[in-house]
Design a protein around this motif. Structure first.
Motif, mmCIF file in Angstrom:
data_model
loop_
_atom_site.group_PDB
_atom_site.id
_atom_site.type_symbol
_atom_site.label_atom_id
_atom_site.label_comp_id
_atom_site.label_asym_id
_atom_site.label_seq_id
_atom_site.Cartn_x
_atom_site.Cartn_y
_atom_site.Cartn_z
ATOM 1 N N PHE A 168 0.833 -1.202 0.000
ATOM 2 C CA PHE A 168 0.000 0.000 0.000
ATOM 3 C C PHE A 168 0.869 1.253 0.000
ATOM 4 N N VAL A 169 1.900 1.261 0.830
ATOM 5 C CA VAL A 169 2.810 2.408 0.884
ATOM 6 C C VAL A 169 3.515 2.592 -0.460
ATOM 7 N N LEU A 170 3.948 1.498 -1.050
ATOM 8 C CA LEU A 170 4.595 1.562 -2.360
ATOM 9 C C LEU A 170 3.639 2.094 -3.416
ATOM 10 N N ALA A 171 2.392 1.638 -3.397
ATOM 11 C CA ALA A 171 1.403 2.092 -4.385
ATOM 12 C C ALA A 171 1.117 3.580 -4.253
ATOM 13 N N THR A 172 0.912 4.057 -3.029
ATOM 14 C CA THR A 172 0.581 5.475 -2.856
ATOM 15 C C THR A 172 1.774 6.375 -3.178
ATOM 16 N N SER A 173 2.955 5.994 -2.768
ATOM 17 C CA SER A 173 4.118 6.834 -3.051
ATOM 18 C C SER A 173 4.456 6.833 -4.543
ATOM 19 N N THR A 174 4.308 5.694 -5.196
ATOM 20 C CA THR A 174 4.548 5.637 -6.635
ATOM 21 C C THR A 174 3.509 6.442 -7.391
ATOM 22 N N ALA A 175 2.252 6.360 -6.983
ATOM 23 C CA ALA A 175 1.191 7.139 -7.633
ATOM 24 C C ALA A 175 1.473 8.631 -7.518
ATOM 25 N N LEU A 176 1.874 9.073 -6.349
ATOM 26 C CA LEU A 176 2.187 10.488 -6.153
ATOM 27 C C LEU A 176 3.383 10.910 -6.995
ATOM 28 N N LEU A 177 4.402 10.087 -7.038
ATOM 29 C CA LEU A 177 5.598 10.406 -7.811
ATOM 30 C C LEU A 177 5.292 10.487 -9.306
ATOM 31 N N VAL A 178 4.575 9.504 -9.831
ATOM 32 C CA VAL A 178 4.256 9.496 -11.263
ATOM 33 C C VAL A 178 3.355 10.669 -11.623
ATOM 34 N N ALA A 179 2.336 10.938 -10.819
ATOM 35 C CA ALA A 179 1.442 12.069 -11.096
ATOM 36 C C ALA A 179 2.196 13.391 -11.034
ATOM 37 N N SER A 180 3.098 13.534 -10.086
ATOM 38 C CA SER A 180 3.885 14.766 -9.979
ATOM 39 C C SER A 180 4.801 14.950 -11.179
ATOM 40 N N ILE A 181 5.464 13.888 -11.592
ATOM 41 C CA ILE A 181 6.360 13.984 -12.743
ATOM 42 C C ILE A 181 5.585 14.332 -14.001
ATOM 43 N N LEU A 182 4.447 13.686 -14.221
ATOM 44 C CA LEU A 182 3.641 13.982 -15.407
ATOM 45 C C LEU A 182 3.120 15.414 -15.392
ATOM 46 N N THR A 183 2.754 15.915 -14.231
ATOM 47 C CA THR A 183 2.259 17.290 -14.130
ATOM 48 C C THR A 183 3.373 18.288 -14.390
ATOM 49 N N VAL A 184 4.558 18.035 -13.882
ATOM 50 C CA VAL A 184 5.696 18.930 -14.138
ATOM 51 C C VAL A 184 6.052 18.917 -15.621
ATOM 52 N N VAL A 185 6.036 17.747 -16.235
ATOM 53 C CA VAL A 185 6.316 17.658 -17.671
ATOM 54 C C VAL A 185 5.288 18.454 -18.463
ATOM 55 N N GLU A 186 4.037 18.350 -18.084
ATOM 56 C CA GLU A 186 2.983 19.107 -18.761
ATOM 57 C C GLU A 186 3.157 20.607 -18.555
ATOM 58 N N ALA A 187 3.547 21.016 -17.353
ATOM 59 C CA ALA A 187 3.771 22.443 -17.080
ATOM 60 C C ALA A 187 4.947 22.972 -17.915
ATOM 61 N N VAL A 188 6.001 22.200 -18.027
ATOM 62 C CA VAL A 188 7.146 22.615 -18.846
ATOM 63 C C VAL A 188 6.734 22.706 -20.312
ATOM 64 N N ARG A 189 5.946 21.748 -20.781
ATOM 65 C CA ARG A 189 5.491 21.776 -22.161
ATOM 66 C C ARG A 189 4.629 23.006 -22.439
ATOM 67 N N LEU A 190 3.725 23.312 -21.534
ATOM 68 C CA LEU A 190 2.862 24.493 -21.699
ATOM 69 C C LEU A 190 3.679 25.787 -21.623
ATOM 70 N N THR A 191 4.694 25.818 -20.784
ATOM 71 C CA THR A 191 5.527 27.004 -20.656
ATOM 72 C C THR A 191 6.315 27.252 -21.942
ATOM 73 N N ARG A 192 6.787 26.202 -22.558
ATOM 74 C CA ARG A 192 7.565 26.344 -23.787
ATOM 75 C C ARG A 192 6.701 26.771 -24.961
ATOM 76 N N GLU A 193 5.398 26.472 -24.903
ATOM 77 C CA GLU A 193 4.481 26.894 -25.962
ATOM 78 C C GLU A 193 4.212 28.386 -25.934
ATOM 79 N N LEU A 194 4.398 29.004 -24.783
ATOM 80 C CA LEU A 194 4.131 30.438 -24.659
ATOM 81 C C LEU A 194 5.192 31.194 -25.333
#
Length: 96
Positions: free
Chosen positions: A70-96
């Motif tokens: 359970f701890v592995l699942a929750t920490s991995t979910a948070l890590l993957v979601a955070s990385i994907l969100t940062v990647v999306e933010a960088v992509r949107l920033t570069r489009e500006l």
């Protein structure tokens, strides 16, 4: 002077632009899949027997490994979601 508090701008635009719900769903799926794999590999000894043997007084080994999964699942979910969100933010920033 008016004592009215100005309305805050809606936050849903930012959440939608960064695809946070999609990223969270992907993170949860990856976290659960990784936790299931780790749990099955450890409990059913898919890679051979574990060298050490210990006594587990409270939950037994399967119970402790379930908690760790359970701890592995929750920490991995948070890590993957955070990385994907940062990647999306960088992509949107570069489009500006």
């Amino acid at each position: 002077m008016s004592e009215e508090v100005p309305d805050r701008p809606p936050q849903s635009g930012l959440v939608g632009a960064l695809s946070v719900p999609r990223n969270a769903a992907i993170g949860v799926a990856v976290g659960i899949a990784l936790a299931i794999l780790a749990y099955l590999a450890r409990v059913f000894e898919l890679f051979g027997p574990f060298a050490g043997t210990r006594e587990y007084p409270v939950l037994g080994p399967e119970g402790w490994f379930l908690v760790l999964a359970f701890v592995l699942a929750t920490s991995t979910a948070l890590l993957v979601a955070s990385i994907l969100t940062v990647v999306e933010a960088v992509r949107l920033t570069r489009e500006l």
